[in-house]
Design a protein around this motif. Structure first.
Motif, PDB file in Angstrom:
ATOM      1  N   GLN A   1      -1.166   0.763  11.890  1.00 41.36           N
ATOM      2  CA  GLN A   1      -2.513   1.823  10.941  1.00 41.36           C
ATOM      3  C   GLN A   1      -1.836   3.052  10.953  1.00 41.36           C
ATOM      4  OE1 GLN A   1      -6.981   2.050  11.874  1.00 41.36           O
ATOM      5  NE2 GLN A   1      -6.070   4.383  12.051  1.00 41.36           N
ATOM      6  N   ALA A   2      -1.445   3.263  11.457  1.00 42.13           N
ATOM      7  CA  ALA A   2      -0.497   4.842  10.503  1.00 42.13           C
ATOM      8  C   ALA A   2       0.717   4.054   8.815  1.00 42.13           C
ATOM      9  CB  ALA A   2       0.183   5.670  11.826  1.00 42.13           C
ATOM     10  N   ALA A   3       1.393   3.196  10.064  1.00 43.23           N
ATOM     11  CA  ALA A   3       2.324   3.220   9.110  1.00 43.23           C
ATOM     12  C   ALA A   3       2.181   2.451   7.851  1.00 43.23           C
ATOM     13  CB  ALA A   3       3.981   2.009   9.567  1.00 43.23           C
ATOM     14  N   CYS A   4       1.352   1.177   7.761  1.00 47.14           N
ATOM     15  CA  CYS A   4       0.195   0.462   6.917  1.00 47.14           C
ATOM     16  C   CYS A   4       0.394   1.958   5.378  1.00 47.14           C
ATOM     17  CB  CYS A   4      -0.259  -0.137   6.804  1.00 47.14           C
ATOM     18  SG  CYS A   4       0.160  -1.650   7.846  1.00 47.14           S
ATOM     19  N   GLY A   5      -0.960   2.373   6.049  1.00 46.32           N
ATOM     20  CA  GLY A   5      -1.173   3.256   5.068  1.00 46.32           C
ATOM     21  C   GLY A   5      -0.588   4.369   4.361  1.00 46.32           C
ATOM     22  N   ILE A   6       0.788   4.922   5.435  1.00 41.23           N
ATOM     23  CA  ILE A   6       1.620   5.589   4.521  1.00 41.23           C
ATOM     24  C   ILE A   6       2.779   4.300   3.938  1.00 41.23           C
ATOM     25  CG2 ILE A   6       3.871   6.991   4.852  1.00 41.23           C
ATOM     26  CD1 ILE A   6       2.825   7.272   7.811  1.00 41.23           C
ATOM     27  N   SER A   7       2.718   3.215   4.244  1.00 40.06           N
ATOM     28  CA  SER A   7       3.220   3.065   3.463  1.00 40.06           C
ATOM     29  C   SER A   7       2.129   2.101   1.342  1.00 40.06           C
ATOM     30  CB  SER A   7       3.267   1.334   4.273  1.00 40.06           C
ATOM     31  OG  SER A   7       4.478   0.526   3.051  1.00 40.06           O
ATOM     32  N   LYS A   8       1.117   2.009   2.309  1.00 44.80           N
ATOM     33  CA  LYS A   8       0.799   2.409   0.631  1.00 44.80           C
ATOM     34  C   LYS A   8       0.895   3.726   0.064  1.00 44.80           C
ATOM     35  CE  LYS A   8      -3.526   3.160  -2.006  1.00 44.80           C
ATOM     36  NZ  LYS A   8      -4.243   3.866  -2.609  1.00 44.80           N
ATOM     37  N   ILE A   9       0.799   4.792   0.546  1.00 45.31           N
ATOM     38  CA  ILE A   9       1.263   5.565  -0.079  1.00 45.31           C
ATOM     39  C   ILE A   9       2.827   5.460  -1.041  1.00 45.31           C
ATOM     40  CG2 ILE A   9       0.955   8.498   0.388  1.00 45.31           C
ATOM     41  CD1 ILE A   9      -0.490   8.287   2.124  1.00 45.31           C
ATOM     42  N   ALA A  10       3.384   4.886  -0.294  1.00 45.09           N
ATOM     43  CA  ALA A  10       4.734   5.136  -0.652  1.00 45.09           C
ATOM     44  C   ALA A  10       4.769   5.105  -1.820  1.00 45.09           C
ATOM     45  CB  ALA A  10       5.965   4.552  -0.125  1.00 45.09           C
ATOM     46  N   LYS A  11       3.753   3.109  -1.963  1.00 44.49           N
ATOM     47  CA  LYS A  11       3.414   2.079  -3.290  1.00 44.49           C
ATOM     48  C   LYS A  11       3.148   2.914  -4.071  1.00 44.49           C
ATOM     49  CE  LYS A  11       2.634  -1.831  -0.118  1.00 44.49           C
ATOM     50  NZ  LYS A  11       2.244  -3.028   0.223  1.00 44.49           N
ATOM     51  N   ASP A  12       2.327   3.801  -3.953  1.00 44.53           N
ATOM     52  CA  ASP A  12       0.749   4.349  -5.037  1.00 44.53           C
ATOM     53  C   ASP A  12       3.013   5.453  -5.516  1.00 44.53           C
ATOM     54  OD1 ASP A  12      -1.253   3.225  -4.448  1.00 44.53           O
ATOM     55  OD2 ASP A  12      -1.991   5.354  -3.424  1.00 44.53           O
ATOM     56  N   ILE A  13       3.192   5.642  -5.439  1.00 46.69           N
ATOM     57  CA  ILE A  13       4.260   7.198  -6.024  1.00 46.69           C
ATOM     58  C   ILE A  13       4.942   6.311  -6.737  1.00 46.69           C
ATOM     59  CG2 ILE A  13       6.286   8.659  -4.490  1.00 46.69           C
ATOM     60  CD1 ILE A  13       4.562   9.490  -2.934  1.00 46.69           C
ATOM     61  N   ARG A  14       5.655   5.192  -5.698  1.00 49.71           N
ATOM     62  CA  ARG A  14       6.320   4.490  -6.007  1.00 49.71           C
ATOM     63  C   ARG A  14       6.419   3.273  -7.979  1.00 49.71           C
ATOM     64  NH1 ARG A  14       7.092  -1.550  -6.031  1.00 49.71           N
ATOM     65  NH2 ARG A  14       9.106  -2.439  -6.238  1.00 49.71           N
ATOM     66  N   LEU A  15       4.384   3.642  -7.735  1.00 47.78           N
ATOM     67  CA  LEU A  15       3.908   2.551  -9.579  1.00 47.78           C
ATOM     68  C   LEU A  15       3.924   3.944 -10.244  1.00 47.78           C
ATOM     69  CD1 LEU A  15       0.945   0.984  -8.158  1.00 47.78           C
ATOM     70  CD2 LEU A  15       3.416   0.220  -9.361  1.00 47.78           C
ATOM     71  N   MET A  16       3.399   4.977 -10.066  1.00 49.74           N
ATOM     72  CA  MET A  16       3.004   6.075 -10.318  1.00 49.74           C
ATOM     73  C   MET A  16       4.512   7.006 -10.965  1.00 49.74           C
ATOM     74  SD  MET A  16       0.034   8.838  -8.930  1.00 49.74           S
ATOM     75  CE  MET A  16       1.005   8.585  -7.443  1.00 49.74           C
TER      76      MET A  16
END
Length: 478
Positions: free
Chosen positions: A282-297
Motif C-alpha cells: 500500500q505504501a509503495a503503490c501510493g508513493i509510486s502514484k505520487i512519483a508518477k504525478d511528479i513525472r507527469l507534472m
C-alpha cells in the motif's frame, strides 16, 4: 585440510574443521543454490533465531531440563553470533525446500559448535549437540515461524521513519508552493484550480498515514508460537518451558513477547505476513502514484505539462541531445511493481499452506524482506535526488489556471448548470478564457467576472462559498 566426522540420520560425513556449520548444512548446500542469494542477505531472521535460541537455553536451565554449564555455553555462543562475526557460517540459499528446517539446523550447528568449542576447546558434538541441546524444546515449525514474525519489527522500525521523512519533505514543498495556483486535473482533463501546495500537502498526509499504518503492525510481531513445537501440542517441551522462554526473550528485547492465543491457529496460518506485505504494498503503490504525478507534472520541457521542474540527474537519450529523463520517479515505480509482485507471491504462499504447517517460509521471507529493503532504500534517494529539488514553474501554472475552461464551473454554481455548459462551449469554440467569454456573452459584468472567476478565490473553498452566496443574495435583492 583438517576435518571432523559428524553423523546424522542419513549417515556420516567429513566436515572441514575450519567451519562452524555441520553435516546437515553441508547436505543442503549440495542440493541448493538456485537463487544465488543467501538467506542471511536479510539478517533479521538469523538475529531473531540467535535471540530465541539463547532464551530457550536459559528457559530450559530454569526448568531443570538443561544443565547450567551447557545452557550458559549456548547463551554465550548466541551472543557471539549476534555480533555478526560468524555471518559467513550461514551459507544457505534463500530458496529451500522443507520450510527452512535447514536454516534452523544451520543455526543449531553453528551455535552448537561455538558452544562446544567454548567448553572443550574444539568443535564437535561431544559436549553440545545441535538437536539435543541447542534445539531443546523446539521444532523448526514453531521456532522459524515465530522468528519470521519477530524479525518483522526491526524492518518496520526502519521503514516508518523513512516515511516520516518523505512526509516532511512533501510538507516543506507544500509550504513553499502554497501560493502557486495551477489547474487541477481529473481523468487527465482540466479541472478547477488548486494550489501546488495543496497537492503536495495531500502527498505529505498520505505518507504520514502510511507511517502510522506501518507502526500499528509492530505489537503483533511479538505474538509467537514458541512452545507449540511440531504441530501445536508442545510435545518435547519441558513443563514450564514456554513461560520461562517468553520471560527471557522479553528481557532480551525489552519488549512484551507473549504466546499467541491459539498455537494450532498460529501453526496453520501465516496471515500476519500477508497483512504486513499488504501494508508495505500500500505504501509503495501510493508513493509510486505520487512519483508518477511528479513525472507527469514535470513532463516537457516544452510539449508536456511543465508545471514543475525536477533535478536533472543524467542524460536521457543516446540520440536526442538535451533530453533528460525522470529517472527517480521511474525508479520508485519499479520498486512498487516489484512489491506488488512480491505481495502476490506472499499471498500464494499463505494460501498454499497445508494442514498443520506452511512449508513456504522461504517464499514468505525472501519476498517480504525484499519489499521492505527496496522501499526503505528508495525513499531517501527519492527525497534527496528528486523531491527536495523540485521547483515550481509559477508563470505557466498561473497562466493555465486563468485559462482553464473548468472555470465555467463557477458559472454553473451561480447561474445554473445549463448556463455553465453554454459558457464553456463558447469559450472553447472561440479560444477564450472563461472570464473573457462571460463578458463577450454578457453573462457577467467585468466586476463580477474579476471577483468570481479569480483562480485565487477558487482555491479557498470557504471564501468561494461566501462569494457565491453573497452574489446570489445581491441578485435576489436587485
Amino acid at each position: 585440510m583438517k576435518t571432523r566426522i559428524e553423523k546424522d540420520c542419513l549417515g556420516e560425513m567429513e566436515v572441514p574443521d575450519n567451519v562452524y556449520y555441520g553435516i546437515q548444512t553441508m547436505r543442503v548446500m549440495g542440493v541448493s543454490g538456485l537463487l544465488g542469494e543467501k538467506v542471511i542477505k536479510y539478517p533479521y531472521l538469523h538475529q531473531c533465531l540467535f535471540q530465541m535460541k539463547k532464551a530457550s537455553a536459559l528457559a530450559n536451565k530454569d526448568v531443570g531440563a538443561l544443565e547450567a554449564e551447557k545452557a550458559d555455553a549456548i547463551a554465550w555462543a548466541c551472543d557471539q553470533a549476534l555480533t555478526g562475526r560468524y555471518d559467513d557460517q550461514f551459507p544457505l540459499d534463500m530458496y529451500q525446500g522443507g520450510g527452512y528446517t535447514c536454516v534452523n539446523m544451520n543455526v543449531n550447528e553453528v551455535i552448537g559448535n561455538l558452544a562446544n568449542e567454548y567448553l572443550t576447546g574444539h568443535k564437535g558434538q561431544d559436549a553440545i549437540h545441535p538437536n539435543t541441546h541447542v534445539n531443546m524444546g523446539q521444532s523448526t515449525n514453531d521456532v522459524v515461524t515465530s522468528a519470521e514474525h519477530l524479525c518483522i519489527y526491526p524492518a518496520l522500525d526502519k521503514l516508518a521513519p523513512e516515511l516520516d521523512k518523505l512526509a516532511e519533505a512533501f510538507a516543506q514543498k507544500a509550504l513553499e508552493f502554497a501560493d502557486v495556483i495551477k489547474v487541477g486535473r481529473t481523468c487527465l482533463q482540466d479541472a478547477v484550480p488548486l494550489t501546488l501546495g495543496q497537492e503536495f500537502g495531500g502527498y505529505a498526509e498520505f505518507c504520514r498515514r502510511q507511517a502510522a499504518n506501518i507502526r500499528s503492525l509492530r505489537e503483533e510481531c511479538f505474538s509467537l508460537i514458541v512452545g507449540g513445537t511440531a504441530v501445536g501440542t508442545g510435545l518435547g517441551a519441558a513443563p514450564g518451558y514456554q513461560e520461562a522462554f517468553y520471560k527471557h526473550l522479553s528481557a532480551q528485547l525489552g519488549e512484551d513477547v507473549k504466546s499467541a492465543t491459539d498455537l494450532f491457529d498460529g501453526m496453520q496460518n501465516d496471515d500476519f505476513c500477508v497483512k504486513v506485505s499488504a501494508a508495505v504494498k500500500q505504501a509503495a503503490c501510493g508513493i509510486s502514484k505520487i512519483a508518477k504525478d511528479i513525472r507527469l507534472m514535470s513532463s516537457g520541457p516544452r510539449a508536456g505539462l511543465g508545471e514543475i521542474s525536477i533535478p536533472s540527474l543524467s542524460p536521457g537519450s543516446s540520440i536526442m541531445p538535451g533530453k533528460i529523463n525522470p529517472i527517480l520517479p521511474e525508479l520508485v515505480s519499479q520498486v512498487a511493481q516489484q512489491t506488488c509482485g512480491n505481495d502476490v507471491v506472499i499471498s500464494m504462499a499463505f494460501e498454499q499452506g497445508e494442514l498443520e504447517i506452511s512449508v513456504w517460509a522461504p517464499t514468505l521471507y525472501k519476498n517480504l524482506f525484499e519489499s521492505f529493503d527496496l522501499l526503505t532504500k528508495v525513499i531517501p534517494l527519492f527525497i534527496d535526488k528528486c523531491v527536495s529539488g523540485i521547483t515550481a514553474n509559477r508563470e505557466k501554472c498561473a497562466q493555465e489556471a486563468r485559462e482553464t475552461i473548468a472555470l465555467a464551473t463557477v458559472v454553473a454554481a451561480t447561474l445554473g448548470y445549463p448556463e455553465g455548459v453554454r459558457v464553456a462551449k463558447y469559450a472553447q469554440q472561440h479560444n477564450l478564457a472563461v472570464a473573457d467569454a462571460v463578458l463577450k456573452m454578457g453573462v457577467m459584468t467585468k466586476e463580477e467576472a474579476d471577483s468570481l472567476l479569480d483562480p485565487a478565490l477558487l482555491v479557498n473553498p470557504e471564501r468561494m462559498a461566501e462569494a457565491i452566496a453573497q452574489w446570489k443574495a445581491e441578485k435576489r435583492h436587485a
